[in-house]
Design an enzyme around this catalytic site. Structure first.
Site, PDB file in Angstrom:
ATOM      1  N   TYR A 143       0.826  -1.220   0.000  1.00  0.00           N
ATOM      2  CA  TYR A 143       0.000   0.000   0.000  1.00  0.00           C
ATOM      3  C   TYR A 143       0.862   1.273   0.000  1.00  0.00           C
ATOM      4  CZ  TYR A 143      -3.124   3.712   1.528  1.00  0.00           C
ATOM      5  OH  TYR A 143      -3.783   4.915   1.624  1.00  0.00           O
ATOM      6  N   LYS A 159       1.241   4.098  -3.051  1.00  0.00           N
ATOM      7  CA  LYS A 159       0.905   5.518  -2.882  1.00  0.00           C
ATOM      8  C   LYS A 159       2.122   6.385  -3.211  1.00  0.00           C
ATOM      9  CE  LYS A 159      -2.625   6.938  -1.651  1.00  0.00           C
ATOM     10  NZ  LYS A 159      -3.852   7.209  -2.462  1.00  0.00           N
TER      11      LYS A 159
HETATM   12  N1  LIG Z   1      -8.695   6.710   5.195  1.00  0.00           N
HETATM   13  C1  LIG Z   1      -7.549   7.257   5.530  1.00  0.00           C
HETATM   14  O1  LIG Z   1      -7.187   7.366   6.717  1.00  0.00           O
HETATM   15  C2  LIG Z   1      -6.635   7.814   4.458  1.00  0.00           C
HETATM   16  C3  LIG Z   1      -5.484   8.473   4.869  1.00  0.00           C
HETATM   17  C4  LIG Z   1      -4.622   8.982   3.896  1.00  0.00           C
HETATM   18  C5  LIG Z   1      -4.934   8.860   2.553  1.00  0.00           C
HETATM   19  N2  LIG Z   1      -6.052   8.208   2.175  1.00  0.00           N
HETATM   20  C6  LIG Z   1      -6.339   8.124   0.729  1.00  0.00           C
HETATM   21  O2  LIG Z   1      -7.602   8.712   0.490  1.00  0.00           O
HETATM   22  C7  LIG Z   1      -8.237   8.077  -0.608  1.00  0.00           C
HETATM   23  C8  LIG Z   1      -9.637   7.667  -0.205  1.00  0.00           C
HETATM   24  O3  LIG Z   1      -9.546   6.773   0.877  1.00  0.00           O
HETATM   25  P1  LIG Z   1     -10.839   6.325   1.691  1.00  0.00           P
HETATM   26  O4  LIG Z   1     -10.408   6.119   3.077  1.00  0.00           O
HETATM   27  O5  LIG Z   1     -11.961   7.245   1.386  1.00  0.00           O
HETATM   28  O6  LIG Z   1     -11.093   4.896   1.045  1.00  0.00           O
HETATM   29  P2  LIG Z   1     -12.447   4.248   0.516  1.00  0.00           P
HETATM   30  O7  LIG Z   1     -12.130   2.832   0.254  1.00  0.00           O
HETATM   31  O8  LIG Z   1     -13.566   4.566   1.425  1.00  0.00           O
HETATM   32  O9  LIG Z   1     -12.689   5.003  -0.852  1.00  0.00           O
HETATM   33  C9  LIG Z   1     -12.025   4.686  -2.031  1.00  0.00           C
HETATM   34  C10 LIG Z   1     -13.011   4.760  -3.171  1.00  0.00           C
HETATM   35  O10 LIG Z   1     -12.317   4.425  -4.375  1.00  0.00           O
HETATM   36  C11 LIG Z   1     -13.128   3.556  -5.112  1.00  0.00           C
HETATM   37  N3  LIG Z   1     -12.334   2.702  -5.966  1.00  0.00           N
HETATM   38  C12 LIG Z   1     -11.523   1.683  -5.565  1.00  0.00           C
HETATM   39  N4  LIG Z   1     -10.993   1.083  -6.626  1.00  0.00           N
HETATM   40  C13 LIG Z   1     -11.459   1.734  -7.720  1.00  0.00           C
HETATM   41  C14 LIG Z   1     -11.285   1.557  -9.098  1.00  0.00           C
HETATM   42  N5  LIG Z   1     -10.522   0.568  -9.595  1.00  0.00           N
HETATM   43  N6  LIG Z   1     -11.913   2.401  -9.951  1.00  0.00           N
HETATM   44  C15 LIG Z   1     -12.711   3.378  -9.468  1.00  0.00           C
HETATM   45  N7  LIG Z   1     -12.935   3.575  -8.168  1.00  0.00           N
HETATM   46  C16 LIG Z   1     -12.304   2.760  -7.295  1.00  0.00           C
HETATM   47  C17 LIG Z   1     -13.887   2.728  -4.086  1.00  0.00           C
HETATM   48  O11 LIG Z   1     -15.050   2.146  -4.634  1.00  0.00           O
HETATM   49  C18 LIG Z   1     -14.168   3.751  -3.020  1.00  0.00           C
HETATM   50  O12 LIG Z   1     -15.404   4.373  -3.217  1.00  0.00           O
HETATM   51  C19 LIG Z   1      -7.350   6.898  -1.003  1.00  0.00           C
HETATM   52  O13 LIG Z   1      -6.607   7.273  -2.136  1.00  0.00           O
HETATM   53  C20 LIG Z   1      -6.434   6.709   0.198  1.00  0.00           C
HETATM   54  O14 LIG Z   1      -5.187   6.199  -0.191  1.00  0.00           O
HETATM   55  C21 LIG Z   1      -6.935   7.686   3.093  1.00  0.00           C
HETATM   56  C1  LIG Z   2      -2.286  -2.582  17.203  1.00  0.00           C
HETATM   57  C2  LIG Z   2      -3.779  -2.549  17.242  1.00  0.00           C
HETATM   58  C3  LIG Z   2      -4.284  -2.626  18.621  1.00  0.00           C
HETATM   59  C4  LIG Z   2      -4.327  -1.291  16.622  1.00  0.00           C
HETATM   60  C5  LIG Z   2      -4.425  -1.421  15.134  1.00  0.00           C
HETATM   61  C6  LIG Z   2      -4.813  -0.095  14.570  1.00  0.00           C
HETATM   62  C7  LIG Z   2      -4.561  -0.060  13.070  1.00  0.00           C
HETATM   63  C8  LIG Z   2      -5.608  -0.921  12.396  1.00  0.00           C
HETATM   64  C9  LIG Z   2      -4.570   1.385  12.578  1.00  0.00           C
HETATM   65  C10 LIG Z   2      -3.482   2.211  13.312  1.00  0.00           C
HETATM   66  C11 LIG Z   2      -3.050   3.303  12.336  1.00  0.00           C
HETATM   67  C12 LIG Z   2      -3.963   3.171  11.147  1.00  0.00           C
HETATM   68  C13 LIG Z   2      -3.495   3.718   9.812  1.00  0.00           C
HETATM   69  C14 LIG Z   2      -3.171   5.206   9.898  1.00  0.00           C
HETATM   70  O1  LIG Z   2      -4.154   5.933  10.606  1.00  0.00           O
HETATM   71  C15 LIG Z   2      -2.993   5.833   8.584  1.00  0.00           C
HETATM   72  C16 LIG Z   2      -3.386   5.269   7.414  1.00  0.00           C
HETATM   73  C17 LIG Z   2      -3.039   5.954   6.158  1.00  0.00           C
HETATM   74  C18 LIG Z   2      -4.026   5.786   5.059  1.00  0.00           C
HETATM   75  O2  LIG Z   2      -3.443   6.134   3.838  1.00  0.00           O
HETATM   76  C19 LIG Z   2      -4.704   4.462   5.009  1.00  0.00           C
HETATM   77  C20 LIG Z   2      -5.183   3.982   6.348  1.00  0.00           C
HETATM   78  C21 LIG Z   2      -4.048   3.940   7.369  1.00  0.00           C
HETATM   79  C22 LIG Z   2      -3.013   2.919   6.886  1.00  0.00           C
HETATM   80  C23 LIG Z   2      -4.592   3.502   8.759  1.00  0.00           C
HETATM   81  C24 LIG Z   2      -5.043   2.034   8.724  1.00  0.00           C
HETATM   82  C25 LIG Z   2      -5.391   1.473  10.101  1.00  0.00           C
HETATM   83  C26 LIG Z   2      -4.242   1.655  11.090  1.00  0.00           C
HETATM   84  C27 LIG Z   2      -3.022   0.846  10.659  1.00  0.00           C
END
Ligand SMILES: NC(=O)c1ccc[n+]([C@@H]2O[C@H](COP(=O)([O-])OP(=O)(O)OC[C@H]3O[C@@H](n4cnc5c(N)ncnc54)[C@H](O)[C@@H]3O)[C@@H](O)[C@H]2O)c1
Ligand SMILES: CC(C)CCC[C@@H](C)[C@H]1CC[C@H]2[C@@H]3[C@H](O)C=C4C[C@@H](O)CC[C@]4(C)[C@H]3CC[C@]12C
Length: 369
Positions: free
Chosen positions: A159, A163
């Protein structure tokens, strides 16, 4: 995109617009972008809430499509001014194969860039991640760092690797000539751990706490700070960046910005308790209940089980060596780059972000959400 009192004329496309963050970006654009004429929402899976948005003044076009399919992306993007590329496969639990993660996150992003060039879309905002920087596999802390803080970046997990590569592609594409001869202007936003309405992992912790009779058990020391940012503020940053990219192309093109707000610096579990506490849960222990070596052992065991069971079933527990390392390594951000470059100020205070999240967690109880 100068201020004008003319009829709205801009066409935006949001990839991944039906996801957790994507939905907030879509709603924020409709609320906060007066120059919007049409909003295209591109996603693999379209959500039913899109229907209610179609009755407003802005034309909302739902497009079911796959970013890994170059022709689908190009067809959806024809005639757009701005694309916010948020679609991604967020998987740190081993649900998808490394190949699929690469196809969606890297090839999908390359397809979006090529579609910009092909169709003449001039502005591209990419949702990157803090994990492009870290935490690294050596467990080095990143303590209140900014975009220029030196840090040894080492990626191993599919992952963050995907990214990082996708972000690099987006930044390198800045300045490429798009159809019509104008330069492409790109930038990347790097959220830390996003929380707020729709955050599935928060909901899972809540449900787990309810099953354990209102208790969660501390696993990570309270001293390990984990960066968090409210989803509404992340969405607002996307809207602002997209709005300002034309006027400030020279300054903002090819830049990265961490997403930040006034959310407090806390450990992952203590931060979650800001919401789960008022919903009736209690975090047991002022120190981790299990020694760290035992957590490492359990995480390794989970990884082994996942590998052994893969031919029969998908075993994807929250705890694995990677999630343990992320949760157990300090990674927090302190920066004002977004404010300096495009005037960002959080739209939601910490109190409001907290209140909204609590209301949402409470609403998920008993509902199928
Ligand atoms: N959730 C977090 O904490 C977090 C933190 C940092 C960055 N991000 C980034 O933010 C973005 C959104 O994350 P999220 O948490 O909303 O995830 P999410 O899974 O809720 O949303 C992702 C969306 O992308 C769509 N998608 C996946 N594969 C696809 C494809 N092949 N074609 C078209 N659409 C597709 C999914 O259907 C979904 O609606 C991601 O790029 C993720 O890397 C998330
Ligand atoms: C050790 C366990 C008790 C707790 C596990 C928590 C674990 C599932 C959480 C901790 C941190 C979380 C990630 C973090 O907030 C940031 C991101 C960046 C984003 O791009 C995607 C999601 C992610 C990886 C979170 C995923 C869930 C994590 C690892």
């Amino acid at each position: 995109m100068a201020e004008s009192i003319q009829a709205p004329m801009l066409v935006y496309l949001v990839t991944g617009g039906c996801g957790f963050l994507g939905e907030h970006i879509v709603r924020m654009l409709l609320e906060q972008e007066p120059r919007l004429r049409e909003l295209r929402v591109f996603d693999l899976h379209l959500s039913s809430w899109l229907e209610e948005l179609k009755t407003g003044p802005v034309q909302v076009t739902a497009i079911q499509g796959d970013v890994t399919q170059a022709h689908e992306v190009a067809a959806a993007m024809a005639g757009t001014h701005v694309v916010i590329h948020t679609a991604g496969l967020v998987d740190v639990f081993g649900r998808a194969s490394p190949k699929t993660i690469h196809e969606v996150n890297v090839q999908g992003t390359q397809n979006v860039i090529e579609a910009c060039v092909q169709t003449g879309t001039q502005f591209l905002v990419y949702t990157s991640s803090m994990e492009v920087v870290g935490p690294n596999i050596k467990g080095h802390p990143f303590y209140r760092g900014n975009e220029d803080t030196p840090y040894e970046i080492v990626h191993k997990h599919p992952y963050p690797c995907s990214k990082a590569r996708a972000e690099q592609l987006v930044l390198e594409a800045n300045g490429r000539k798009v159809r019509g001869g104008l330069p492409l202007v790109t930038c990347a936003l790097r959220p830390t751990g996003i929380y707020g309405e729709g955050h599935q992992i928060m909901r899972d912790f809540y449900r787990q706490g309810l099953r354990l009779r209102g208790r969660l058990f501390r696993a990570i020391p309270a001293s390990v700070e984990h960066g968090r940012v409210y989803v509404g503020n992340v969405a607002w940053m996307h809207v602002l960046v997209a709005r300002e990219l034309e006027q400030r192309a020279g300054l903002m093109g090819g830049q990265v910005y961490f997403c930040y707000d006034k959310s407090p610096y806390k450990s992952y579990e203590d931060f979650n308790m800001e919401f789960l506490g008022p919903c009736g849960l209690r975090l047991v222990g002022t120190r981790p209940l299990l020694p760290y070596w035992l957590l490492v052992l359990l995480a390794t065991l989970n990884a082994l089980l996942q590998w052994l069971l893969r031919p029969l079933l998908l075993y994807t527990p929250l705890l694995n060596p990677y999630t343990l390392a992320v949760a157990n390594t300090t990674f927090t951000v302190s920066t004002n780059k977004a404010q300096r470059h495009f005037g960002y100020k959080p739209l939601f205070s910490w109190e409001e972000s907290r209140a909204r999240t609590i209301l949402w967690v409470q609403s998920t109880e008993g509902s199928g959400q």
